[in-house]
Design an enzyme around this catalytic site. Structure first.
Site, mmCIF file in Angstrom:
data_model
loop_
_atom_site.group_PDB
_atom_site.id
_atom_site.type_symbol
_atom_site.label_atom_id
_atom_site.label_comp_id
_atom_site.label_asym_id
_atom_site.label_seq_id
_atom_site.Cartn_x
_atom_site.Cartn_y
_atom_site.Cartn_z
ATOM 1 C CB SER A 157 -0.873 0.027 1.175
ATOM 2 O OG SER A 157 -1.470 1.242 1.412
ATOM 3 C CE1 TYR A 170 -4.666 -1.798 4.737
ATOM 4 C CE2 TYR A 170 -3.732 0.519 4.409
ATOM 5 C CZ TYR A 170 -4.242 -0.741 4.074
ATOM 6 O OH TYR A 170 -4.325 -1.172 2.472
#
Length: 273
Positions: A157, A170
């Site tokens: 990501s 995350y």
């Protein structure tokens, strides 16, 4: 549109493939000639504020792959379960005749401020996004070794290069995937296996459904200046899943035959804002 078949005779394995980016990866590889093994837990994910994929979603991915004229094997399995995933993949590989490409796409995202983040949220995020990716490589890589080489693409990501505000769990997990890419690339290189990661910014998927937008707005109010982080330079505020699949197909193909341990961003420049 007919795309030249870079993956004729190849077999790919993709996790988190019931919809969104995972489905786009599956359809793209099938369109270019690959048979595809698609895996998803296809049930409510732990603690997430968005709508989870369903068995019907997974069945639709299988149907779309078959619609491209390729074979598809659908597997309902949790990436946190190493033994179950390994057994299911072994059977699918035996059925399709080998394995050449692994795409570790499955992940969850639970926005929360640092002081709201719970031990359970941290465990769930790391279990799916880190242990699940490790499990995917561990069950897939032996088949690539047996094949004489291949490509592994880990979906990290923007948060694996910079930071996603209000997402300590995350961000931690996606930085771990970036490091895992380098570690596996180093050891698997001698087997002619390339390992690379992709770093999407915002992508238009069902991860933005349910209460996700409201949750992001609420946590963003706790520290408004951080909301400006990750603004893309391009006019489009987010990518489409097919644009992430473009990058995946390149890294999985022979056009990237001397690229390994690389971290390719598809974020419109967001990491630099």
């Amino acid at each position: 549109m007919q795309i030249r078949s870079r993956f004729d005779g190849k077999v790919a394995f993709i996790t988190g493939a019931a919809r969104g980016q995972g489905r786009a990866h599956a359809v793209r590889l099938a369109r270019e000639g690959a048979d595809v093994i698609v895996l998803d837990v296809a049930e409510q994910l732990p603690g997430v504020p968005y709508e989870s994929a369903t068995p019907e979603d997974l069945a639709e991915t299988v149907k779309l792959v078959e619609g491209e004229g390729r074979r598809a094997v659908g597997i309902r399995c949790d990436v946190r379960d190493l033994d179950a995933m390994g057994s299911a993949l072994d059977a699918a590989v035996a059925d399709l005749g080998g394995l050449d490409v692994v795409v570790a796409n499955a992940a969850i995202c639970i926005p929360a401020t640092w002081d709201e983040t719970t031990p359970q949220q941290m465990r769930d995020t790391l279990d799916v996004n880190v242990l699940g990716v490790w499990n995917t490589v561990m069950v897939g890589a032996p088949h690539l070794v047996a094949r004489g080489g291949g490509s592994i693409v880990l979906i990290s990501s923007y948060a694996g290069k910079k930071v996603q505000p209000f997402m300590v769990a995350y961000t931690t997990s996606k930085h771990a995937v970036t490091g895992m890419t380098r570690a596996f690339a180093a050891e698997l290189g001698r087997h002619h296996i390339r390992v690379n990661s992709i770093h999407p910014g915002a992508v238009n998927t069902m991860m933005g459904s349910g209460d996700m937008r409201a949750t992001l707005a609420r946590v963003g109010e706790t520290n408004p200046p951080l909301n400006q982080m990750g603004t893309p330079f391009l006019p489009a505020g987010s990518a489409e899943s097919d644009q992430i699949a473009d990058a995946m197909a390149f890294l999985a193909s022979e056009e990237a035959s001397y690229i390994t341990s690389e971290h390719l961003s598809v974020d419109g420049g967001a990491q630099y804002f």
